[in-house]
Design a protein around this motif. Structure first.
Motif, PDB file in Angstrom:
ATOM      1  N   THR A  28       0.818  -1.208   0.000  1.00  0.00           N
ATOM      2  CA  THR A  28       0.000   0.000   0.000  1.00  0.00           C
ATOM      3  C   THR A  28       0.855   1.262   0.000  1.00  0.00           C
ATOM      4  OG1 THR A  28      -0.169  -0.123   2.417  1.00  0.00           O
ATOM      5  CG2 THR A  28      -1.945  -1.094   1.134  1.00  0.00           C
ATOM      6  N   SER A  29       2.044   1.167   0.571  1.00  0.00           N
ATOM      7  CA  SER A  29       2.942   2.327   0.538  1.00  0.00           C
ATOM      8  C   SER A  29       3.394   2.615  -0.885  1.00  0.00           C
ATOM      9  CB  SER A  29       4.154   2.079   1.420  1.00  0.00           C
ATOM     10  OG  SER A  29       3.769   1.917   2.753  1.00  0.00           O
ATOM     11  N   PHE A  30       3.630   1.567  -1.653  1.00  0.00           N
ATOM     12  CA  PHE A  30       3.997   1.774  -3.051  1.00  0.00           C
ATOM     13  C   PHE A  30       2.824   2.329  -3.856  1.00  0.00           C
ATOM     14  CE2 PHE A  30       7.431  -1.375  -2.181  1.00  0.00           C
ATOM     15  CZ  PHE A  30       8.493  -0.541  -2.492  1.00  0.00           C
ATOM     16  N   TYR A  31       1.616   1.879  -3.559  1.00  0.00           N
ATOM     17  CA  TYR A  31       0.435   2.446  -4.230  1.00  0.00           C
ATOM     18  C   TYR A  31       0.296   3.930  -3.913  1.00  0.00           C
ATOM     19  CZ  TYR A  31      -1.174  -2.313  -5.176  1.00  0.00           C
ATOM     20  OH  TYR A  31      -1.278  -3.596  -5.604  1.00  0.00           O
ATOM     21  N   MET A  32       0.478   4.270  -2.641  1.00  0.00           N
ATOM     22  CA  MET A  32       0.376   5.672  -2.240  1.00  0.00           C
ATOM     23  C   MET A  32       1.466   6.500  -2.898  1.00  0.00           C
ATOM     24  SD  MET A  32       0.663   7.354   1.571  1.00  0.00           S
ATOM     25  CE  MET A  32       2.261   6.649   1.859  1.00  0.00           C
ATOM     26  N   LEU A  33       2.663   5.982  -2.938  1.00  0.00           N
ATOM     27  CA  LEU A  33       3.762   6.698  -3.570  1.00  0.00           C
ATOM     28  C   LEU A  33       3.493   6.902  -5.058  1.00  0.00           C
ATOM     29  CD1 LEU A  33       6.469   7.865  -2.708  1.00  0.00           C
ATOM     30  CD2 LEU A  33       7.512   5.711  -3.377  1.00  0.00           C
ATOM     31  N   GLY A  34       2.920   5.898  -5.710  1.00  0.00           N
ATOM     32  CA  GLY A  34       2.569   6.036  -7.121  1.00  0.00           C
ATOM     33  C   GLY A  34       1.522   7.098  -7.356  1.00  0.00           C
ATOM     34  N   ALA A  35       0.548   7.180  -6.460  1.00  0.00           N
ATOM     35  CA  ALA A  35      -0.486   8.209  -6.602  1.00  0.00           C
ATOM     36  C   ALA A  35       0.093   9.606  -6.435  1.00  0.00           C
ATOM     37  CB  ALA A  35      -1.593   7.970  -5.580  1.00  0.00           C
ATOM     38  N   TYR A  36       0.965   9.778  -5.460  1.00  0.00           N
ATOM     39  CA  TYR A  36       1.552  11.105  -5.254  1.00  0.00           C
ATOM     40  C   TYR A  36       2.530  11.467  -6.363  1.00  0.00           C
ATOM     41  CZ  TYR A  36      -0.508  12.103  -0.742  1.00  0.00           C
ATOM     42  OH  TYR A  36      -1.391  12.397   0.258  1.00  0.00           O
ATOM     43  N   ILE A  37       3.260  10.500  -6.856  1.00  0.00           N
ATOM     44  CA  ILE A  37       4.163  10.781  -7.983  1.00  0.00           C
ATOM     45  C   ILE A  37       3.349  11.158  -9.218  1.00  0.00           C
ATOM     46  CG2 ILE A  37       5.777   9.701  -9.598  1.00  0.00           C
ATOM     47  CD1 ILE A  37       7.013   8.268  -7.204  1.00  0.00           C
ATOM     48  N   ALA A  38       2.251  10.453  -9.459  1.00  0.00           N
ATOM     49  CA  ALA A  38       1.390  10.801 -10.593  1.00  0.00           C
ATOM     50  C   ALA A  38       0.810  12.198 -10.420  1.00  0.00           C
ATOM     51  CB  ALA A  38       0.265   9.780 -10.724  1.00  0.00           C
TER      52      ALA A  38
ATOM     53  N   VAL B  53       8.228  10.186   4.244  1.00  0.00           N
ATOM     54  CA  VAL B  53       8.720  10.889   3.061  1.00  0.00           C
ATOM     55  C   VAL B  53       7.576  11.610   2.346  1.00  0.00           C
ATOM     56  CG1 VAL B  53       9.697  10.539   0.748  1.00  0.00           C
ATOM     57  CG2 VAL B  53      10.779   9.501   2.731  1.00  0.00           C
ATOM     58  N   VAL B  54       6.443  10.932   2.231  1.00  0.00           N
ATOM     59  CA  VAL B  54       5.276  11.546   1.597  1.00  0.00           C
ATOM     60  C   VAL B  54       4.808  12.748   2.411  1.00  0.00           C
ATOM     61  CG1 VAL B  54       2.818  11.168   1.115  1.00  0.00           C
ATOM     62  CG2 VAL B  54       4.512   9.538   0.310  1.00  0.00           C
ATOM     63  N   ARG B  55       4.820  12.633   3.725  1.00  0.00           N
ATOM     64  CA  ARG B  55       4.428  13.770   4.567  1.00  0.00           C
ATOM     65  C   ARG B  55       5.399  14.935   4.412  1.00  0.00           C
ATOM     66  NH1 ARG B  55       2.635  11.076  10.286  1.00  0.00           N
ATOM     67  NH2 ARG B  55       0.644  10.249   9.571  1.00  0.00           N
ATOM     68  N   LEU B  56       6.691  14.635   4.298  1.00  0.00           N
ATOM     69  CA  LEU B  56       7.672  15.709   4.144  1.00  0.00           C
ATOM     70  C   LEU B  56       7.555  16.406   2.791  1.00  0.00           C
ATOM     71  CD1 LEU B  56      10.904  14.162   5.693  1.00  0.00           C
ATOM     72  CD2 LEU B  56       9.648  16.146   6.515  1.00  0.00           C
ATOM     73  N   VAL B  57       7.340  15.619   1.738  1.00  0.00           N
ATOM     74  CA  VAL B  57       7.325  16.188   0.398  1.00  0.00           C
ATOM     75  C   VAL B  57       5.992  16.838   0.079  1.00  0.00           C
ATOM     76  CG1 VAL B  57       7.534  15.639  -2.056  1.00  0.00           C
ATOM     77  CG2 VAL B  57       9.092  14.603  -0.426  1.00  0.00           C
ATOM     78  N   TRP B  58       4.886  16.138   0.323  1.00  0.00           N
ATOM     79  CA  TRP B  58       3.572  16.618  -0.102  1.00  0.00           C
ATOM     80  C   TRP B  58       2.702  17.154   1.036  1.00  0.00           C
ATOM     81  CZ3 TRP B  58       5.549  12.218  -2.674  1.00  0.00           C
ATOM     82  CH2 TRP B  58       5.827  12.429  -4.025  1.00  0.00           C
ATOM     83  N   GLY B  59       3.177  17.110   2.236  1.00  0.00           N
ATOM     84  CA  GLY B  59       2.433  17.693   3.338  1.00  0.00           C
ATOM     85  C   GLY B  59       1.438  16.823   4.018  1.00  0.00           C
TER      86      GLY B  59
END
Length: 113
Positions: A40-50, A107-113
């Motif tokens: 699920t972390s990879f899915y979340m990372l893919g969504a934020y990268i997209a 990392v997602v919290r740091l980059v995208w808030g």
């Protein structure tokens, strides 16, 4: 009576969610022999990268590029981390993937808030 109906529907939906989670983990574990809690972390990372790439290159190119990038990240994680701990059993695999999910979340919290 209405409260009972709402509680009943909440219980059914939560039970179905737990069933989907357990059946997915059972399929992955039985087919691959790897305990991976970082899916699920990879899915979340893919969504934020997209989401980030949509503003730069557009919607449809980001739909093609983001799964490729996340797939490369997942392959690198499997090759350089999971393969090394696979020989020690399932508990180290569980700990490594669970730790990765925390790292990706931060990392997602740091980059995208």
């Amino acid at each position: 009576m209405e409260t009972f109906f709402v509680f009943f529907l909440n219980g059914i939906s939560y039970g179905l969610l737990l069933f989907m989670l357990s059946s997915g983990l059972t399929l992955i574990f039985s087919m691959m022999g790897v305990l991976n809690f970082a899916h699920t972390s990879f899915y979340m990372l893919g969504a934020y990268i997209a989401y980030a790439l949509t503003g730069i290159i557009g919607f449809f190119p980001s739909l093609v590029l983001s799964p490729l990038l996340v797939g490369l990240l997942g392959a690198a994680f499997e090759r350089y981390s999971l393969r090394k701990v696979h020989v020690y059993g399932h508990v180290p695999e569980l700990l490594v993937t669970f730790g990765l999910s925390y790292v990706v979340l931060e990392v997602v919290r740091l980059v995208w808030g």
